[in-house]
Design a protein around this motif. Structure first.
Motif, mmCIF file in Angstrom:
data_model
loop_
_atom_site.group_PDB
_atom_site.id
_atom_site.type_symbol
_atom_site.label_atom_id
_atom_site.label_comp_id
_atom_site.label_asym_id
_atom_site.label_seq_id
_atom_site.Cartn_x
_atom_site.Cartn_y
_atom_site.Cartn_z
ATOM 1 N N SER A 20 0.819 -1.214 0.000
ATOM 2 C CA SER A 20 0.000 0.000 0.000
ATOM 3 C C SER A 20 0.855 1.267 0.000
ATOM 4 O O SER A 20 0.499 2.269 -0.627
ATOM 5 C CB SER A 20 -0.938 0.006 1.211
ATOM 6 O OG SER A 20 -0.204 -0.054 2.415
ATOM 7 N N SER A 55 0.685 4.300 -2.779
ATOM 8 C CA SER A 55 0.384 5.681 -2.385
ATOM 9 C C SER A 55 1.515 6.629 -2.766
ATOM 10 O O SER A 55 1.304 7.837 -2.881
ATOM 11 C CB SER A 55 0.110 5.766 -0.874
ATOM 12 O OG SER A 55 1.231 5.348 -0.132
ATOM 13 N N TYR A 109 -4.800 5.378 3.351
ATOM 14 C CA TYR A 109 -3.797 6.136 2.594
ATOM 15 C C TYR A 109 -3.967 5.911 1.096
ATOM 16 O O TYR A 109 -3.880 6.843 0.291
ATOM 17 C CB TYR A 109 -2.387 5.757 3.037
ATOM 18 C CG TYR A 109 -2.057 6.253 4.416
ATOM 19 C CD1 TYR A 109 -1.729 7.587 4.636
ATOM 20 C CD2 TYR A 109 -2.087 5.400 5.526
ATOM 21 C CE1 TYR A 109 -1.436 8.055 5.908
ATOM 22 C CE2 TYR A 109 -1.801 5.854 6.801
ATOM 23 C CZ TYR A 109 -1.471 7.182 6.990
ATOM 24 O OH TYR A 109 -1.189 7.644 8.243
ATOM 25 N N ILE A 110 -4.195 4.646 0.707
ATOM 26 C CA ILE A 110 -4.418 4.339 -0.698
ATOM 27 C C ILE A 110 -5.686 5.044 -1.180
ATOM 28 O O ILE A 110 -5.713 5.649 -2.261
ATOM 29 C CB ILE A 110 -4.555 2.815 -0.909
ATOM 30 C CG1 ILE A 110 -3.207 2.133 -0.698
ATOM 31 C CG2 ILE A 110 -5.079 2.508 -2.302
ATOM 32 C CD1 ILE A 110 -2.200 2.428 -1.774
ATOM 33 N N SER A 127 -5.109 8.706 -1.712
ATOM 34 C CA SER A 127 -4.319 8.935 -2.929
ATOM 35 C C SER A 127 -5.174 8.751 -4.173
ATOM 36 O O SER A 127 -5.038 9.501 -5.153
ATOM 37 C CB SER A 127 -3.115 7.982 -2.970
ATOM 38 O OG SER A 127 -2.244 8.210 -1.891
#
Length: 683
Positions: free
Chosen positions: A247, A251, A283-284, A287
């Motif tokens: 991940s 990101s 976080y992914i 993004s």
């Protein structure tokens, strides 16, 4: 067994298995028992120091460390770690130097903390010395030390002027990039950054063992510093080394495709994330939201957000910013309220993201509420938030509040300067003072947006010749958009002679500027210079320049309705027509007289009145009134500029129906309320 012997046994147990201690309270209890029951021993004392350093308990660690006459390696390592993790980086390095002066050789686990201290102290030369020490001691084989070195060079790379250089890059997991482009970085700056890149790459190449952290550090270092081609090359090499991107890798890579609006490659990353169950990672998701927003795919941004089972403040901030960035202001405000309802605390970036929505919708009451929240949350010292507040108050017409906040700011950025110059419409002397103060007193070189703001200001004040000279004296090349600002002012002040001169300047720098040709054709027609208007239309036809047909949109009950001027195809047209007739009677009682000066068809007055009567924004407005409850705010979007007569009519309609009406044309937002418009009749 006595209580004393029980305590001794317990202390010995914890010293043999220090990781069994789970809380700081337990660690402090252990110290009290240790001092009461254990004889002095450098080894046991060192173990206890390591326990305290794991909890970042600096003062107890120092107390024990200073009790040792000749601290062993474990004690040195623990105190260096504790200093570094507590933010005392100079003390951490000082301890390392003292340890080396006693002839004690460090072990590999010590270097990550020492290198961390070098980064925070921004001392590259010292970091390079530590690197040399690692090599001389033969410890460069260690994975954690190698990762720390990679991180150090990546961070020092970002400290170089302008970071690295940006490149276009394609084909993420397969094939080599096909083109790159240096984006305004000097050879000297590029060289300084590439030196750090080379060192980082060499460290990676020399490491006998690499893990995912190693690859991610290099990929993120390159991506964050604009070295996009290198970042993507490292992703491919990572795959070739049988390391699967995680991940963090994704990101790091997604902002590259957000930067260059490559939604196809962004979707490839999205697909990879879904296949490997990374799409639920906050976080992914954030993004992905940013990437789709940059590519103007706000629906996809919302889909990613809506599928998240858990939402943190980063994901909330990302979707709010995405909506505002793409002009979906109502949705951005709605999400902000939902964020508060979900008891997610806003951060400084939240307010910087949401304030432009208040500015564009000119919702001063909501802007004031947010301002109060900002003050209560202690965010009012943040320069970016303060700049957003200046912009919001200026656009909402509260110049006094905008100027007060601007004067309270310790530092000013481009946003605050632009906002304060734009907000002093009609106060040319004060605006000139701010404009000149930027470079003279603050060393900020005015950009195109500041010249455009001043040109707009001078045009509003009717100082057209002064604006013409001002644009002509710019230190940078003028653009069609800046000249167009003055051309609009010439239309408002009916100065056709200067408009012709301005139009010629536009044709030089932006020969495909459709708006300039259309505006000149309209001005000729308004002046009854029909032959010149006809010549302009013929010229446009020969050049293949077509005026965009007028079209307006309104959303009612989650469905968008489209209207074209004179269009009778809507299923409710009969009701719309009757509503328009009724509205016309009401506003005529308020003094409305149709203004046919800007209808440029060579037909009789009655026919012109009918043409104006059926303009697209009026059809959309009448439909909105008959389709929504009384008091509901009506929001309309139009693809071209609102005409003068429609502007006058909508002002009066807002008064007689007691509604707020917001019309977004291709120039600005018009917020109609109680017979007035936020643009003050200048657009």
């Amino acid at each position: 067994m006595t209580s004393n012997s029980t305590a001794k046994t317990l202390v010995k147990t914890f010293l043999r298995t220090p990781h069994s201690l789970k809380t700081k309270f337990q660690a402090k209890q252990l110290l009290a028992q240790f001092l009461q029951t254990q004889p002095y021993s450098p080894s046991s004392t060192s173990i206890l120091i390591s326990v305290y350093s794991n909890f970042n308990l600096l003062h107890p660690s120092l107390f024990l460390f200073n009790s040792l006459n000749s601290p062993p390696l474990l004690a040195w390592k623990s105190i260096i770690k504790c200093y570094a993790n507590s933010g005392h980086f100079l003390n951490s390095l000082t301890c390392f130097v003292q340890m080396r002066s006693f002839g004690i050789y460090p072990d590999p686990n010590m270097f990550p903390f020492v290198l961390k201290a070098c980064v925070f102290l921004k001392n590259l030369r010292l970091g390079e010395s530590i690197h040399g020490c690692v090599i001389r001691l033969g410890l460069d084989f260690d994975l954690f030390t190698g990762n720390a070195l990679l991180n150090m060079y990546a961070k020092f790379q970002s400290l170089q002027p302008n970071g690295g250089h940006k490149v276009f890059a394609f084909n993420v997991f397969d094939g080599m990039p096909k083109c790159d482009e240096l984006c305004g970085t000097s050879a000297q700056e590029k060289g300084a950054s590439i030196i750090q890149l080379d060192r980082m790459t060499k460290v990676l190449e020399m490491m006998p063992k690499r893990d995912v952290v190693s690859w991610n550090t290099v990929i993120a270092g390159n991506a964050q510093n604009g070295m996009y081609e290198e970042a993507l090359r490292m992703v491919r090499e990572m795959g070739n080394a049988n390391m699967k991107p995680d991940s963090f890798t994704l990101s790091s890579v997604l902002p590259i495709f957000a930067e260059y609006v490559d939604v196809i490659k962004g979707k490839e990353i999205h697909g990879y994330a879904i296949r490997h169950w990374f799409d639920s990672d906050c976080y992914i998701a954030s993004s992905l939201i940013d990437m789709y927003a940059n590519c103007a795919r706000i629906e996809d941004s919302c889909s990613v957000f809506n599928l998240l089972s858990k939402r943190d403040d980063i994901s909330w901030n990302s979707i709010i910013a995405a909506c505002v960035q793409n002009g979906v202001f109502d949705e951005g405000l709605k999400l902000f309220r939902q964020m508060l309802t979900a008891e997610v605390k806003p951060r400084d970036v939240t307010f910087s993201s949401i304030m432009p929505a208040c500015a564009y919708l000119t919702t001063l009451h909501l802007g004031k509420q947010l301002h109060g929240y900002i003050i209560r949350g202690g965010f009012n010292d943040n320069m970016f938030i303060a700049s957003s507040l200046v912009d919001m108050y200026a656009k909402c017409g509260n110049i006094k509040a905008a100027r007060w906040i601007f004067n309270q700011m310790e530092h000013h950025d481009m946003v605050s300067w632009t906002a304060i110059i734009m907000g002093h419409a009609g106060l040319t002397e004060e605006a000139w003072r701010y404009f000149n103060s930027m470079s003279r007193n603050h060393g900020i070189k005015p950009g195109l947006e500041h010249y455009a703001a001043m040109a707009d200001l001078l045009g509003r004040a009717g100082k057209l010749e002064e604006a013409y000279e001002f644009i002509g004296s710019m230190h940078t090349a003028s653009t069609g958009s800046i000249w167009s600002t003055l051309l609009s002012a010439c239309r408002v002040h009916k100065n056709l002679e200067l408009a012709e001169k301005v139009a010629n300047e536009i044709y030089k720098v932006d020969p495909e500027n459709v708006g300039a040709y259309v505006l000149m054709s309209n001005m000729y027609a308004a002046a009854r210079r029909w032959k010149d208007a006809a010549k302009m239309r013929i010229f446009m036809k020969k050049k293949g320049i077509r005026k965009e047909p007028a079209c307006s949109w309104i959303e009612v009950k989650n469905r968008v309705h489209t209207f074209i001027s004179g269009d009778k195809s809507h299923p409710l047209y009969d009701r719309i027509f009757e509503a328009l007739k009724d509205l016309l009677e009401q506003i005529e009682r308020e003094g409305y007289i149709p203004d046919t000066n800007e209808d440029f068809h060579d037909v009789d007055e009655e026919q012109k009145k009918y043409i104006i009567f059926s303009h697209s924004e009026r059809l959309a407005l009448a439909f909105g009134i008959i389709s929504t409850p009384a008091g509901t705010t009506i929001r309309i979007a139009k693809n071209i500029r609102v005409c003068v007569d429609c502007h006058t009519a909508i002002k009066l309609i807002s008064k007689v129906v007691q509604r707020e009406i917001i019309v977004r044309d291709n120039s600005r937002f018009h917020h109609f309320k109680d017979g007035k418009c936020s643009c003050r009749d200048y657009w």
